[in-house]
Design a protein around this motif. Sequence first.
Motif, PDB file in Angstrom:
ATOM      1  N   ASP A 172       6.469  13.040   6.804  1.00 24.88           N
ATOM      2  CA  ASP A 172       6.082  11.614   6.678  1.00 24.88           C
ATOM      3  C   ASP A 172       6.690  10.805   5.678  1.00 24.88           C
ATOM      4  O   ASP A 172       6.407   9.649   6.076  1.00 24.88           O
ATOM      5  CB  ASP A 172       4.513  11.507   6.423  1.00 24.88           C
ATOM      6  N   ALA A 173       7.455  11.147   5.004  1.00 22.92           N
ATOM      7  CA  ALA A 173       8.175  10.548   3.991  1.00 22.92           C
ATOM      8  C   ALA A 173       9.174   9.547   4.734  1.00 22.92           C
ATOM      9  O   ALA A 173      10.175  10.227   5.391  1.00 22.92           O
ATOM     10  CB  ALA A 173       8.742  11.295   2.781  1.00 22.92           C
ATOM     11  N   ALA A 174       9.043   8.229   4.385  1.00 18.86           N
ATOM     12  CA  ALA A 174      10.190   7.348   4.987  1.00 18.86           C
ATOM     13  C   ALA A 174       9.553   6.012   4.721  1.00 18.86           C
ATOM     14  O   ALA A 174       8.780   5.741   3.864  1.00 18.86           O
ATOM     15  CB  ALA A 174       9.796   7.336   6.702  1.00 18.86           C
ATOM     16  N   PHE A 175      10.630   4.982   5.098  1.00 19.65           N
ATOM     17  CA  PHE A 175      10.526   3.662   4.764  1.00 19.65           C
ATOM     18  C   PHE A 175       9.540   3.175   6.041  1.00 19.65           C
ATOM     19  O   PHE A 175      10.169   3.284   7.188  1.00 19.65           O
ATOM     20  CB  PHE A 175      11.811   2.848   4.793  1.00 19.65           C
ATOM     21  N   TYR A 176       8.363   2.712   5.728  1.00 17.60           N
ATOM     22  CA  TYR A 176       7.462   2.185   6.859  1.00 17.60           C
ATOM     23  C   TYR A 176       7.598   0.531   7.186  1.00 17.60           C
ATOM     24  O   TYR A 176       7.460  -0.098   6.215  1.00 17.60           O
ATOM     25  CB  TYR A 176       6.174   2.506   6.606  1.00 17.60           C
ATOM     26  N   TYR A 177       7.661   0.371   8.519  1.00 13.12           N
ATOM     27  CA  TYR A 177       7.794  -1.250   8.435  1.00 13.12           C
ATOM     28  C   TYR A 177       6.661  -1.468   9.692  1.00 13.12           C
ATOM     29  O   TYR A 177       6.239  -0.786  10.793  1.00 13.12           O
ATOM     30  CB  TYR A 177       8.862  -1.338   9.639  1.00 13.12           C
ATOM     31  N   CYS A 178       6.129  -2.726   9.339  1.00 17.79           N
ATOM     32  CA  CYS A 178       5.205  -3.368  10.429  1.00 17.79           C
ATOM     33  C   CYS A 178       6.022  -4.239  11.166  1.00 17.79           C
ATOM     34  O   CYS A 178       6.900  -5.005  10.794  1.00 17.79           O
ATOM     35  CB  CYS A 178       4.239  -4.185   9.624  1.00 17.79           C
ATOM     36  N   ALA A 179       5.792  -4.424  12.497  1.00 14.37           N
ATOM     37  CA  ALA A 179       6.511  -5.378  13.353  1.00 14.37           C
ATOM     38  C   ALA A 179       5.512  -5.837  14.476  1.00 14.37           C
ATOM     39  O   ALA A 179       4.658  -5.128  14.797  1.00 14.37           O
ATOM     40  CB  ALA A 179       7.621  -4.208  13.943  1.00 14.37           C
ATOM     41  N   GLY A 181       0.915  -1.476  -0.180  1.00 11.05           N
ATOM     42  CA  GLY A 181      -0.057  -0.156  -0.095  1.00 11.05           C
ATOM     43  C   GLY A 181       0.767   1.302   0.199  1.00 11.05           C
ATOM     44  O   GLY A 181       0.187   2.508   0.025  1.00 11.05           O
ATOM     45  N   GLY A 182       2.201   1.217  -0.128  1.00 18.26           N
ATOM     46  CA  GLY A 182       3.085   2.254  -0.135  1.00 18.26           C
ATOM     47  C   GLY A 182       2.900   3.124  -1.376  1.00 18.26           C
ATOM     48  O   GLY A 182       2.485   2.591  -2.303  1.00 18.26           O
ATOM     49  N   GLY A 183       3.505   4.300  -1.661  1.00 14.52           N
ATOM     50  CA  GLY A 183       3.582   4.732  -2.795  1.00 14.52           C
ATOM     51  C   GLY A 183       3.957   6.157  -2.515  1.00 14.52           C
ATOM     52  O   GLY A 183       4.379   6.691  -1.367  1.00 14.52           O
ATOM     53  N   SER A 184       3.503   7.078  -3.475  1.00 19.73           N
ATOM     54  CA  SER A 184       3.620   8.471  -3.578  1.00 19.73           C
ATOM     55  C   SER A 184       2.387   9.189  -3.309  1.00 19.73           C
ATOM     56  O   SER A 184       1.386   8.725  -3.976  1.00 19.73           O
ATOM     57  CB  SER A 184       4.443   8.891  -4.962  1.00 19.73           C
ATOM     58  N   VAL A 185       2.376  10.229  -2.542  1.00 21.45           N
ATOM     59  CA  VAL A 185       1.086  10.913  -2.058  1.00 21.45           C
ATOM     60  C   VAL A 185       1.320  12.453  -1.908  1.00 21.45           C
ATOM     61  O   VAL A 185       2.720  12.670  -1.726  1.00 21.45           O
ATOM     62  CB  VAL A 185       0.571  10.325  -0.778  1.00 21.45           C
ATOM     63  N   GLN A 186       0.452  13.154  -2.303  1.00 22.11           N
ATOM     64  CA  GLN A 186       0.728  14.596  -2.162  1.00 22.11           C
ATOM     65  C   GLN A 186       0.502  15.144  -0.999  1.00 22.11           C
ATOM     66  O   GLN A 186      -0.110  14.422  -0.054  1.00 22.11           O
ATOM     67  CB  GLN A 186      -0.260  15.288  -3.332  1.00 22.11           C
ATOM     68  N   PRO A 187       1.127  16.265  -0.514  1.00 22.57           N
ATOM     69  CA  PRO A 187       0.694  16.562   0.785  1.00 22.57           C
ATOM     70  C   PRO A 187      -0.680  16.816   0.992  1.00 22.57           C
ATOM     71  O   PRO A 187      -1.343  17.243   0.457  1.00 22.57           O
ATOM     72  CB  PRO A 187       1.672  18.085   0.976  1.00 22.57           C
ATOM     73  N   GLY A 188      -1.170  16.495   2.399  1.00 22.74           N
ATOM     74  CA  GLY A 188      -2.718  16.536   2.550  1.00 22.74           C
ATOM     75  C   GLY A 188      -3.362  15.388   1.955  1.00 22.74           C
ATOM     76  O   GLY A 188      -4.622  15.400   2.408  1.00 22.74           O
ATOM     77  N   GLN A 224       8.140   1.766   1.176  1.00 28.28           N
ATOM     78  CA  GLN A 224       8.360   3.317   1.035  1.00 28.28           C
ATOM     79  C   GLN A 224       6.961   4.103   0.811  1.00 28.28           C
ATOM     80  O   GLN A 224       6.342   3.994   0.026  1.00 28.28           O
ATOM     81  CB  GLN A 224       9.298   3.505  -0.211  1.00 28.28           C
ATOM     82  N   VAL A 225       7.206   5.222   1.616  1.00 27.71           N
ATOM     83  CA  VAL A 225       6.262   6.180   1.481  1.00 27.71           C
ATOM     84  C   VAL A 225       6.780   7.460   0.986  1.00 27.71           C
ATOM     85  O   VAL A 225       7.805   8.060   1.585  1.00 27.71           O
ATOM     86  CB  VAL A 225       5.203   6.420   2.722  1.00 27.71           C
ATOM     87  N   THR A 226       6.652   8.057  -0.090  1.00 30.13           N
ATOM     88  CA  THR A 226       7.162   9.262  -0.665  1.00 30.13           C
ATOM     89  C   THR A 226       6.074  10.332  -0.590  1.00 30.13           C
ATOM     90  O   THR A 226       4.881  10.181  -0.928  1.00 30.13           O
ATOM     91  CB  THR A 226       7.967   9.217  -1.808  1.00 30.13           C
ATOM     92  N   VAL A 227       6.263  11.557  -0.430  1.00 26.57           N
ATOM     93  CA  VAL A 227       5.449  12.709  -0.535  1.00 26.57           C
ATOM     94  C   VAL A 227       5.779  13.875  -1.410  1.00 26.57           C
ATOM     95  O   VAL A 227       7.246  14.259  -1.352  1.00 26.57           O
ATOM     96  CB  VAL A 227       5.336  13.471   1.141  1.00 26.57           C
ATOM     97  N   SER A 228       5.222  14.037  -2.328  1.00 25.30           N
ATOM     98  CA  SER A 228       5.622  14.986  -3.397  1.00 25.30           C
ATOM     99  C   SER A 228       4.578  15.743  -4.032  1.00 25.30           C
ATOM    100  O   SER A 228       3.349  15.135  -4.140  1.00 25.30           O
ATOM    101  CB  SER A 228       6.504  14.218  -4.367  1.00 25.30           C
ATOM    102  N   SER A 229       4.608  16.912  -4.731  1.00 29.47           N
ATOM    103  CA  SER A 229       3.556  17.304  -5.425  1.00 29.47           C
ATOM    104  C   SER A 229       3.576  16.833  -6.819  1.00 29.47           C
ATOM    105  O   SER A 229       2.761  17.435  -7.376  1.00 29.47           O
ATOM    106  CB  SER A 229       3.816  19.071  -5.503  1.00 29.47           C
TER     107      SER A 229
END
Length: 126
Positions: free
Chosen positions: A90-97, A8-15, A121-126
């Motif tokens: 919030d941009a980062a590599f996210y881990y479930c543990a 479910g990760g990917g790129s998302v815009q601010p907000g 990975q979750v990236t935040v970009s316009s």
Amino acid sequence: QVQLVESGGGSVQPGGSLRLSCAVSGSFVDDYAFGWFRQAPGKEREGVAYFDRSGDHTYYEESVKGRFTISKNNAKNTVHLQINNVKPEDAAFYYCAASLSGDWSVPKPLEDYTEWGQGIQVTVSS
């Protein structure tokens, strides 16, 4: 051995919003306490959201409180992190543990989590 696989990760815009999923195999989600962690380049791994084994108690890091929601679906044996109102930070590599610690309190120390997904990975970009 428990295996955790994030999606479910990917790129998302601010907000914007994202929903991360953690598929659990080899055990049941109710057997563990879960946490979501994130790590940005050059920074330490940071816990952002947790629940205990029962799911009755949750904890959120101050920086994500009110924007992130941790949940589980027992029928699907999955854990989720809903991320709303995304910020560039919030941009980062996210881990479930997962943790088998006998202490059901949250948050737990990072070292209490012995089962980890590979991260997403979750990236935040316009």
